[in-house]
Design an enzyme around this catalytic site. Sequence first.
Site, PDB file in Angstrom:
ATOM      1  N   ALA A 100       0.834  -1.226  -0.149  1.00  0.00           N
ATOM      2  CA  ALA A 100       0.105  -0.062   0.022  1.00  0.00           C
ATOM      3  C   ALA A 100       0.908   1.515  -0.127  1.00  0.00           C
ATOM      4  CB  ALA A 100      -0.997  -0.018   1.091  1.00  0.00           C
ATOM      5  N   ALA A 101       1.925   1.169  -0.144  1.00  0.00           N
ATOM      6  CA  ALA A 101       2.979   2.511  -0.340  1.00  0.00           C
ATOM      7  C   ALA A 101       2.496   3.397  -1.438  1.00  0.00           C
ATOM      8  CB  ALA A 101       4.349   2.114  -0.244  1.00  0.00           C
ATOM      9  N   GLY A 102       2.604   2.500  -2.312  1.00  0.00           N
ATOM     10  CA  GLY A 102       2.055   3.357  -3.789  1.00  0.00           C
ATOM     11  C   GLY A 102       0.679   3.781  -3.574  1.00  0.00           C
ATOM     12  N   ASP A 103      -0.322   3.217  -3.011  1.00  0.00           N
ATOM     13  CA  ASP A 103      -1.440   3.502  -2.734  1.00  0.00           C
ATOM     14  C   ASP A 103      -1.653   4.683  -1.951  1.00  0.00           C
ATOM     15  OD1 ASP A 103      -2.597   1.555  -4.520  1.00  0.00           O
ATOM     16  OD2 ASP A 103      -2.812   0.013  -2.749  1.00  0.00           O
TER      17      ASP A 103
END
Length: 307
Positions: free
Chosen positions: A256-259
């Site tokens: 979820a870092a990109g999210d």
Amino acid sequence: MASKETRSRVAVVGSLNMDLVARAPRLPHPGETLAGRTFAQVAGGKGGNQAVAAARLGAQVSMLGCVGADANGAQLRAGLEAEGIDCAALETGREATGVALIVVDDASQNAIVIVAGSNGEVTPETIARHEAVLAAADVVICQLETPLATVHAALAAARRLGKTVILNPAPATGPLPAEWLPLIDYLIPNELEAATLTGLPVGSPEEAATAAAVLRAAGARNVLVTLGPRGVQAALEGAAPVLYDAPKVEAVDTTAAGDTFIGGFAAQLAEGVDVDAAIRFAQRAAALSVTRAGAQPSIPTRAELGG
């Protein structure tokens, strides 16, 4: 910038999954059974993650998608509502709620298998039924975890309505249709997705800049290639390519870092913040997220970032 009473609006069109997360020393090889250390069940899906990130990081958010009539669907809906996210356009379908099977290793890298379930029931007709949600938004975010015809319908509607359009092309399986790119204000792939979209190697910031330039030449107005700990390679309209260095942190889980980056970036754009500041804010949010485990549980709040 918008006040707390008049927060700018972000609409997210996309997927919601229940994430089944196992931690293991390393990722398993094909055919191998590997002993894991821990297991957790947490809310996820790129659409849901990006909606939660945008809400925690300052925006008023609406979610357009579909969950199943099952316990996972009820839990995902309740979780979004607890974040203050408008779920009026979150439908209940016939299929089971989508799930993601995730293995995270000791190097904080992950491998993910997604079963779409009810996410596959988000159709162009769904977009048409809820066009008022898009019309009320300042920024519209899409990904590729719902049917491609649906994504195209959402992109086209958002462009026709004059919204700022963000596409996170994940998971990417090949080049995007040519007619999509002019609909996109900000195309935000990671390095693997940028390579898939262009057929070019993207193993360095310089190669990312080349891929981003190709995508801009094909019609996307702006391209941000996220490179994890190496930062973000940006190809912005009217500007020279620039690499935004990532904050230095000790990663625990990159899920979820990109999210988080996309949700934070969208929230800032919706407030009218300039692109440079929006990128840096989103990077700080993503960096903080990787220091914690899980998808949505790892996403920080605006207060944690000092604003």
